[in-house]
Scaffold this motif. Structure first.
Motif, short mmCIF file in Angstrom:
data_model
loop_
_atom_site.label_atom_id
_atom_site.label_comp_id
_atom_site.label_asym_id
_atom_site.label_seq_id
_atom_site.Cartn_x
_atom_site.Cartn_y
_atom_site.Cartn_z
N ALA A 41 -5.24 -4.13 5.03
CA ALA A 41 -5.91 -3.60 3.83
C ALA A 41 -7.14 -4.44 3.49
CB ALA A 41 -4.95 -3.59 2.65
N THR B 18 0.80 -1.22 0.00
CA THR B 18 0.00 0.00 0.00
C THR B 18 0.84 1.28 0.00
OG1 THR B 18 -1.70 -1.21 1.18
CG2 THR B 18 -1.92 1.16 1.16
N ARG C 187 3.75 -5.95 -5.51
CA ARG C 187 2.42 -5.87 -6.11
C ARG C 187 2.17 -7.09 -7.02
NH1 ARG C 187 -2.38 -2.33 -6.74
NH2 ARG C 187 -3.32 -3.33 -8.51
N PRO D 97 -11.44 -2.28 5.03
CA PRO D 97 -12.36 -1.89 3.96
C PRO D 97 -13.56 -2.84 3.85
CG PRO D 97 -10.12 -2.00 3.12
CD PRO D 97 -10.09 -2.55 4.51
N PHE E 90 -11.37 -10.78 -3.91
CA PHE E 90 -11.44 -11.28 -2.53
C PHE E 90 -12.50 -10.52 -1.72
CE2 PHE E 90 -9.90 -12.92 1.32
CZ PHE E 90 -8.92 -13.86 1.06
N CYS F 98 -7.18 -1.31 -6.20
CA CYS F 98 -7.20 -2.38 -5.20
C CYS F 98 -6.96 -3.76 -5.83
CB CYS F 98 -8.56 -2.38 -4.51
SG CYS F 98 -8.70 -3.71 -3.31
N THR G 126 -17.31 -1.56 4.38
CA THR G 126 -18.31 -1.73 3.32
C THR G 126 -19.55 -2.44 3.86
OG1 THR G 126 -16.49 -1.85 1.73
CG2 THR G 126 -18.60 -2.65 0.97
N PRO H 4 -15.03 2.77 -5.92
CA PRO H 4 -14.94 2.08 -4.62
C PRO H 4 -13.63 1.32 -4.46
CG PRO H 4 -16.65 1.09 -6.03
CD PRO H 4 -16.16 2.30 -6.74
N GLY I 67 -7.32 -6.42 -4.16
CA GLY I 67 -8.16 -7.36 -3.40
C GLY I 67 -9.61 -7.33 -3.85
C1 HEM Z 1 -14.80 -4.42 -0.14
C2 HEM Z 1 -13.52 -4.53 0.10
C3 HEM Z 1 -12.44 -3.56 -0.37
C4 HEM Z 1 -12.52 -2.27 -0.80
C5 HEM Z 1 -13.79 -1.42 -0.96
C6 HEM Z 1 -11.17 -1.83 -1.11
C7 HEM Z 1 -10.83 -0.57 -1.58
C8 HEM Z 1 -9.53 -0.16 -1.88
C9 HEM Z 1 -9.19 1.14 -2.38
C10 HEM Z 1 -10.17 2.27 -2.67
C11 HEM Z 1 -7.84 1.18 -2.55
C12 HEM Z 1 -7.00 2.35 -3.06
C13 HEM Z 1 -6.87 2.21 -4.56
C14 HEM Z 1 -6.20 3.35 -5.29
O1 HEM Z 1 -5.37 4.07 -4.72
O2 HEM Z 1 -6.52 3.52 -6.47
C15 HEM Z 1 -7.32 -0.12 -2.15
C16 HEM Z 1 -6.00 -0.46 -2.17
C17 HEM Z 1 -5.51 -1.68 -1.74
N1 HEM Z 1 -6.26 -2.76 -1.32
FE1 HEM Z 1 -8.28 -2.85 -1.21
N2 HEM Z 1 -10.30 -2.86 -0.86
C18 HEM Z 1 -11.04 -3.94 -0.41
C19 HEM Z 1 -10.55 -5.19 -0.08
C20 HEM Z 1 -9.23 -5.55 -0.12
C21 HEM Z 1 -8.74 -6.87 0.22
C22 HEM Z 1 -9.62 -8.04 0.61
C23 HEM Z 1 -7.37 -6.83 0.12
C24 HEM Z 1 -6.35 -7.91 0.35
C25 HEM Z 1 -6.58 -9.04 1.01
C26 HEM Z 1 -7.01 -5.48 -0.31
C27 HEM Z 1 -5.73 -5.04 -0.52
C28 HEM Z 1 -5.40 -3.77 -0.98
C29 HEM Z 1 -4.02 -3.33 -1.18
C30 HEM Z 1 -2.76 -4.15 -0.93
C31 HEM Z 1 -4.10 -2.02 -1.66
C32 HEM Z 1 -2.93 -1.12 -2.05
C33 HEM Z 1 -2.58 -1.31 -3.51
C34 HEM Z 1 -1.38 -0.50 -3.96
O3 HEM Z 1 -1.10 0.56 -3.41
O4 HEM Z 1 -0.70 -0.97 -4.91
N3 HEM Z 1 -8.17 -4.74 -0.44
N4 HEM Z 1 -8.38 -0.91 -1.75
#
Ligand code: HEM
Length: 521
Positions: free
Chosen positions: A315, A122, A134, A319, A462, A457, A323, A449, A459
């Protein structure tokens, strides 16, 4: 703080303020873009911080500024030059057209402590390490195949969640708490191969972890004085931010260590009470395997491994919790929508004769998908999507220099009256076309979202299956009401301005078992 006397603090404040003032006046930010609209009343040293710092809802303050200044404006946050964009066209330019330029995250103090370096996915800056981390995340940890392998565990965890709700039937129930416990247990199983809460007596532990998460997520927004003067150490200490960050990250790492302890017990061949993922690898198993492979561009140390797995955990949990919390809040406040969504789930599950929600029902639940999408529009977990430019770039004719912080105002765009009629109202029917509900993204960037572009995202698969399965179960087995004497307009809708915008006040609902759709464990 204990090592500094108030006199020394005061003296250093005065001296440093004077120096800062001089430097600030010498170095203008965004020298090449004088015509970018900007709010008046920029003060020495703090810039525009005073315009929103007190209220601590920058997404709302920025939305108000956008009404006056237009969809792109410049603000000076202490030492940090920043640009806020609030239209779907500009969001698309940042997250898609110039995705490469805006593929870094702002470098903030809390990420250095919480994300160990940062060495997670992240917060790592765009570069060889982040690209590799990543890639591992997308191709190994969160690939469709891996998500598929976790479905059997998800099914069991949804059932555990339903039993906990059943035990609360007829009672005022802190749903935020139960939702968080469900998400934590499931993501702990995926990441570490063990549950966080093995039995119901561990409820206090879950409450404690929830408070640690909320604190850490608030700190990780990078909206603290310490982060706006990061070249200087003293503002962080003087305002109490640095000690707070150190304490918050220590609490988080201790919690993760505790889970690791459990994991190492599981790895013992004769360990008892172990919960094996039906022979599947958990995230740690996968990362240990990848660590040994010889085609890595950058070696993966044990510390890196720890940072990545903790990141997936944080992360993933918050979220998903946020949600689910908001979906249930929106449904409880809108009985008509609740009834319609329940009728759909109940008819699909009843037709299958299974008596419980199964994975193959989920793709048939079209209205439920529209409900989830509408709730995500109104309550995106990232109210502001934070990025940083790595090179200069032009947006709407304005030149944005390298190292400018960019905020895509997800909150404001999702509620733009030019894009949505009655934008503040919860109307799932606006997403009734087949095209609208094929996924939870918006191809036109009217709301995001899951963010977008190469930093979007990973994830998605998942998180979206977790949320849908849980909502379907809650709608199928139970009827829902607000506590006696609480009307829809009494429900507190404030969010925590954190990395994931959870509900500030826990959601309290009264579940009732429905005889026709009883939950049998
Ligand atoms: C409903 C569930 C989820 C929502 C709404 C959500 C939403 C988001 C959002 C808005 C971002 C920022 C994206 C951007 O900057 O463009 C993000 C980044 C991220 N999410 Fe999710 N997320 C969810 C579930 C998950 C899950 C289940 C995982 C992992 C098990 C995860 C791992 C990550 C990671 C690692 C990032 C950073 C990506 C990067 O900076 O390269 N997320 N998520």
């Amino acid at each position: 703080m204990a090592n500094f006397s108030p006199e020394i603090l005061f003296l250093s404040f005065v001296v440093s303020t004077a120096i800062l003032y001089m430097i600030n006046n010498r170095r203008r930010s965004l020298p090449n873009s004088p015509s970018l609209p900007s709010p008046p009343n920029k003060l020495p040293i703090i810039g525009h911080l005073h315009l929103f710092y007190k209220e601590r809802k920058p997404h709302k303050s920025f939305a108000k500024l956008a009404e006056k200044l237009g969809p792109i404006f410049y603000i000076q946050l202490g030492r940090v030059p920043a640009v806020v964009v609030s239209s779907k066209e500009l969001a698309k330019q940042v997250l898609k057209t110039h995705d490469q330029v805006f593929a870094s995250r702002p470098s903030i103090l809390s990420a250095k402590y919480v994300s160990v370096g940062p060495a997670d996915v992240t917060f790592s800056p765009n570069g060889p390490y982040w690209r590799q981390a990543r890639k591992i995340c997308v191709t190994e940890l969160l690939s469709p195949k891996r998500v598929n392998s976790f479905k059997v565990v998800l099914d069991e965890e949804v059932n555990r969640f339903m039993s906990r709700v059943k035990a609360r039937c007829g009672l005022e129930t802190d749903m935020s708490d139960l939702i968080f416990a469900f998400c934590t247990d499931f993501f702990c199983l995926a990441a570490f191969g063990v549950r966080f809460m093995e039995d119901e007596d561990e409820g206090q532990k879950s409450k404690y972890l929830a408070s640690v998460f909320i604190e850490v997520e608030e700190l990780l927004t990078g909206f603290y004085y310490g982060d706006f003067f990061s070249e200087w150490v003293w503002p962080g200490w003087l305002t109490g931010y640095t000690p707070r960050v150190i304490k918050g990250s220590r609490n988080l790492l201790n919690a993760v260590d505790e889970i690791f302890d459990k994991t190492s017990k599981r790895k013992q061949p004769l360990g008892t009470g172990a919960f094996l993922l039906h022979g599947n690898e958990d995230f740690i198993d996968v990362l240990r395997r990848v660590q040994k492979s010889d085609d890595l561009d950058v070696p993966l140390t044990d510390d890196n491994l720890m940072a990545i797995v903790s990141d997936m955990f944080v992360a993933g949990v918050d979220p998903s919790t946020a949600t689910l919390e908001w979906i249930m809040t929106d449904l409880a406040r809108h009985p008509r929508v609740m009834k319609k969504a329940q009728e759909e789930v109940r008819s699909v599950v009843t037709a299958s004769g299974s008596g419980r929600v199964e994975e193959n029902h989920i793709h048939q639940l079209k209205y439920m998908k529209a409900v989830i999408k509408e709730s995500m529009r109104l309550h995106p977990v990232n109210l502001l999507i934070p990025r940083e430019s790595s090179d200069k770039c032009t947006l709407e004719g304005y030149e944005i220099p390298a190292k400018t912080r960019i905020f895509v105002n997800n909150h404001a765009i999702g509620r733009d009256p030019k894009l949505f009629t009655n934008p503040h109202d919860f109307i799932p029917e606006r997403f009734q076309q087949e095209e609208d509900i094929k996924d939870f993204k918006d191809k036109d960037f009217r709301f995001m979202p899951f963010g977008g572009g190469r930093r979007g995202c990973p994830g998605y698969g998942f998180g979206s299956i977790t949320v849908q399965w849980a909502v379907a179960g809650l709608l199928y087995h139970f009827d829902w009401a607000l506590p006696r004497g609480v009307g829809p307009s009494d429900v507190d809708l404030q969010e925590v301005f954190g990395l994931a915008a959870r509900k500030r006040v826990p959601l309290v609902l009264v579940p009732t078992g429905n005889k026709g759709y009883d939950f049998k464990s």
